[in-house]
Write a protein that holds these residues in place. Structure first.
Motif, PDB file in Angstrom:
ATOM      1  N   LEU A 148     118.453  59.914  56.054  1.00 62.26           N
ATOM      2  CA  LEU A 148     119.717  59.200  55.906  1.00 62.26           C
ATOM      3  C   LEU A 148     119.932  58.151  56.998  1.00 62.26           C
ATOM      4  CD1 LEU A 148     122.295  58.867  54.250  1.00 62.26           C
ATOM      5  CD2 LEU A 148     123.324  60.704  55.624  1.00 62.26           C
ATOM      6  N   ALA A 149     119.539  58.439  58.218  1.00 66.54           N
ATOM      7  CA  ALA A 149     119.729  57.470  59.310  1.00 66.54           C
ATOM      8  C   ALA A 149     118.985  56.171  59.013  1.00 66.54           C
ATOM      9  CB  ALA A 149     119.271  58.057  60.637  1.00 66.54           C
ATOM     10  N   GLY A 150     117.792  56.262  58.460  1.00 65.34           N
ATOM     11  CA  GLY A 150     117.038  55.065  58.095  1.00 65.34           C
ATOM     12  C   GLY A 150     117.710  54.282  56.981  1.00 65.34           C
ATOM     13  N   TYR A 151     118.283  54.998  56.027  1.00 67.87           N
ATOM     14  CA  TYR A 151     119.005  54.364  54.927  1.00 67.87           C
ATOM     15  C   TYR A 151     120.224  53.614  55.460  1.00 67.87           C
ATOM     16  CZ  TYR A 151     121.326  53.884  50.383  1.00 67.87           C
ATOM     17  OH  TYR A 151     121.931  53.390  49.252  1.00 67.87           O
ATOM     18  N   VAL A 152     120.991  54.278  56.320  1.00 64.36           N
ATOM     19  CA  VAL A 152     122.177  53.661  56.900  1.00 64.36           C
ATOM     20  C   VAL A 152     121.788  52.441  57.735  1.00 64.36           C
ATOM     21  CG1 VAL A 152     124.062  54.010  58.569  1.00 64.36           C
ATOM     22  CG2 VAL A 152     123.600  55.739  56.814  1.00 64.36           C
ATOM     23  N   ILE A 155     111.882  55.216  49.009  1.00 61.66           N
ATOM     24  CA  ILE A 155     110.498  54.839  49.277  1.00 61.66           C
ATOM     25  C   ILE A 155     110.244  55.112  50.757  1.00 61.66           C
ATOM     26  CG2 ILE A 155     108.801  52.983  49.145  1.00 61.66           C
ATOM     27  CD1 ILE A 155     110.752  51.622  47.056  1.00 61.66           C
ATOM     28  N   TRP A 156     109.171  55.812  51.047  1.00 64.18           N
ATOM     29  CA  TRP A 156     108.947  56.367  52.374  1.00 64.18           C
ATOM     30  C   TRP A 156     107.494  56.174  52.807  1.00 64.18           C
ATOM     31  CZ3 TRP A 156     112.353  58.191  55.775  1.00 64.18           C
ATOM     32  CH2 TRP A 156     111.927  59.027  56.797  1.00 64.18           C
ATOM     33  N   ASP A 157     107.284  55.739  54.019  1.00 64.33           N
ATOM     34  CA  ASP A 157     105.932  55.666  54.594  1.00 64.33           C
ATOM     35  C   ASP A 157     105.908  56.317  55.981  1.00 64.33           C
ATOM     36  OD1 ASP A 157     107.108  53.859  56.336  1.00 64.33           O
ATOM     37  OD2 ASP A 157     105.688  52.244  55.952  1.00 64.33           O
ATOM     38  N   GLY A 158     106.763  57.297  56.162  1.00 64.28           N
ATOM     39  CA  GLY A 158     107.007  57.881  57.470  1.00 64.28           C
ATOM     40  C   GLY A 158     108.346  57.423  58.006  1.00 64.28           C
ATOM     41  N   GLU A 159     108.872  56.369  57.389  1.00 67.18           N
ATOM     42  CA  GLU A 159     110.222  55.880  57.652  1.00 67.18           C
ATOM     43  C   GLU A 159     110.739  55.235  56.382  1.00 67.18           C
ATOM     44  OE1 GLU A 159     109.146  51.704  59.914  1.00 67.18           O
ATOM     45  OE2 GLU A 159     109.414  53.492  61.141  1.00 67.18           O
ATOM     46  N   PHE A 160     112.031  54.965  56.368  1.00 64.70           N
ATOM     47  CA  PHE A 160     112.675  54.429  55.171  1.00 64.70           C
ATOM     48  C   PHE A 160     112.157  53.032  54.850  1.00 64.70           C
ATOM     49  CE2 PHE A 160     116.018  52.129  52.948  1.00 64.70           C
ATOM     50  CZ  PHE A 160     116.243  52.978  51.885  1.00 64.70           C
ATOM     51  N   CYS A 161     111.747  52.821  53.584  1.00 69.96           N
ATOM     52  CA  CYS A 161     111.213  51.520  53.136  1.00 69.96           C
ATOM     53  C   CYS A 161     112.052  50.864  52.046  1.00 69.96           C
ATOM     54  CB  CYS A 161     109.803  51.691  52.588  1.00 69.96           C
ATOM     55  SG  CYS A 161     108.606  52.307  53.759  1.00 69.96           S
ATOM     56  N   GLY A 162     112.820  51.652  51.305  1.00 66.99           N
ATOM     57  CA  GLY A 162     113.583  51.095  50.199  1.00 66.99           C
ATOM     58  C   GLY A 162     113.976  52.181  49.223  1.00 66.99           C
ATOM     59  N   ALA A 163     114.370  51.763  48.025  1.00 66.61           N
ATOM     60  CA  ALA A 163     114.834  52.703  47.008  1.00 66.61           C
ATOM     61  C   ALA A 163     114.346  52.261  45.635  1.00 66.61           C
ATOM     62  CB  ALA A 163     116.361  52.779  47.014  1.00 66.61           C
ATOM     63  N   VAL A 203     113.166  47.144  51.833  1.00 68.45           N
ATOM     64  CA  VAL A 203     113.782  46.502  53.003  1.00 68.45           C
ATOM     65  C   VAL A 203     112.907  45.337  53.464  1.00 68.45           C
ATOM     66  CG1 VAL A 203     115.026  48.564  53.722  1.00 68.45           C
ATOM     67  CG2 VAL A 203     112.766  48.125  54.644  1.00 68.45           C
ATOM     68  N   LEU A 204     113.549  44.332  54.014  1.00 65.47           N
ATOM     69  CA  LEU A 204     112.872  43.091  54.375  1.00 65.47           C
ATOM     70  C   LEU A 204     111.630  43.310  55.243  1.00 65.47           C
ATOM     71  CD1 LEU A 204     112.946  40.046  54.057  1.00 65.47           C
ATOM     72  CD2 LEU A 204     114.410  39.927  56.060  1.00 65.47           C
ATOM     73  N   GLY A 205     111.733  44.107  56.270  1.00 66.91           N
ATOM     74  CA  GLY A 205     110.610  44.312  57.183  1.00 66.91           C
ATOM     75  C   GLY A 205     109.448  45.099  56.612  1.00 66.91           C
ATOM     76  N   LYS A 206     109.613  45.642  55.404  1.00 69.02           N
ATOM     77  CA  LYS A 206     108.561  46.441  54.762  1.00 69.02           C
ATOM     78  C   LYS A 206     107.968  45.744  53.539  1.00 69.02           C
ATOM     79  CE  LYS A 206     108.863  50.312  57.206  1.00 69.02           C
ATOM     80  NZ  LYS A 206     107.730  51.087  57.704  1.00 69.02           N
ATOM     81  N   ARG A 207     108.444  44.555  53.226  1.00 68.12           N
ATOM     82  CA  ARG A 207     107.952  43.848  52.037  1.00 68.12           C
ATOM     83  C   ARG A 207     106.544  43.323  52.263  1.00 68.12           C
ATOM     84  NH1 ARG A 207     113.596  40.674  50.681  1.00 68.12           N
ATOM     85  NH2 ARG A 207     114.739  42.575  50.159  1.00 68.12           N
TER      86      ARG A 207
END
Length: 187
Positions: A14-18, A82-90, A115-119
């Motif tokens: 949740l913290a990554g999502y927020v 979407i997860w790669d060890g941290e939040f990537c998107g939905a 998320v922009l930094g994971k595109r």
């Protein structure tokens, strides 16, 4: 980098999502700012209820408010993060029981946002590939996805997963009456 997976939204992520929401990302491709504000407010009110609302395969939640302010009944749906060890998107899956048909106000069975930094790292392509067996398990024979004509990256994600362009369409007035592209992926 860890492999891309899908996780059910939960407290551990949740913290990554927020952080993504506060950073300007939206899980919705339409009415993004309104969705961000609503999600942040819902999390602050009751994080567990918010997380529960993202998994509603029985469509028990409140009606959906469209971008134009109109309200429509909720469809069965759920979200995976979407997860790669941290939040990537939905990525979101919605359907109607017993049919592949969707109401006109629903732009497709599956929608996603990274998320922009994971595109540009293949997260959306992999997330869609992982969601397709879940759609098949619901009895769907195909899914439809839509994108804007200028969103070439999303078109690549869809075609990499077997999507075939069905053609152009005009979005409902609630979505600005703009042109879109409709794709189908056979399951």
């Amino acid at each position: 980098m860890n492999a891309t997976t899908l996780i059910r939204p939960g407290r551990e992520a949740l913290a990554g999502y927020v952080a993504a929401l506060r950073g300007g990302w939206s899980p919705a491709n339409v009415a993004g700012d309104a969705v961000v504000r609503a999600h942040l407010a819902a999390i602050e009110r009751d994080a567990d209820a918010f997380l529960g609302s993202l998994h509603d395969p029985e469509a028990r939640g409140a009606p959906i408010t469209l971008p134009d302010g109109s309200s429509v009944p909720r469809l069965p749906a759920y979200t995976r993060w979407i997860w790669d060890g941290e939040f990537c998107g939905a990525i979101h899956l919605r359907w109607q029981d017993g049919t592949e048909a969707l109401p006109l106000h629903v732009l497709g069975h599956i929608g996603y946002a990274v998320v922009l930094g994971k595109r540009g790292r293949g997260h959306a392509t992999r997330a869609l590939a992982l969601m397709l067996p879940e759609a098949r398990a619901l009895g769907l024979r195909h899914v439809e996805l839509t994108t804007d004509p200028e969103n070439v990256a999303s078109q690549r994600v869809i075609t990499a997963n077997g999507g075939v362009l069905l053609g152009c369409f005009r979005k409902e007035a609630a979505y600005g009456d703009a042109e879109g592209l409709r794709f189908r992926i056979m399951l």
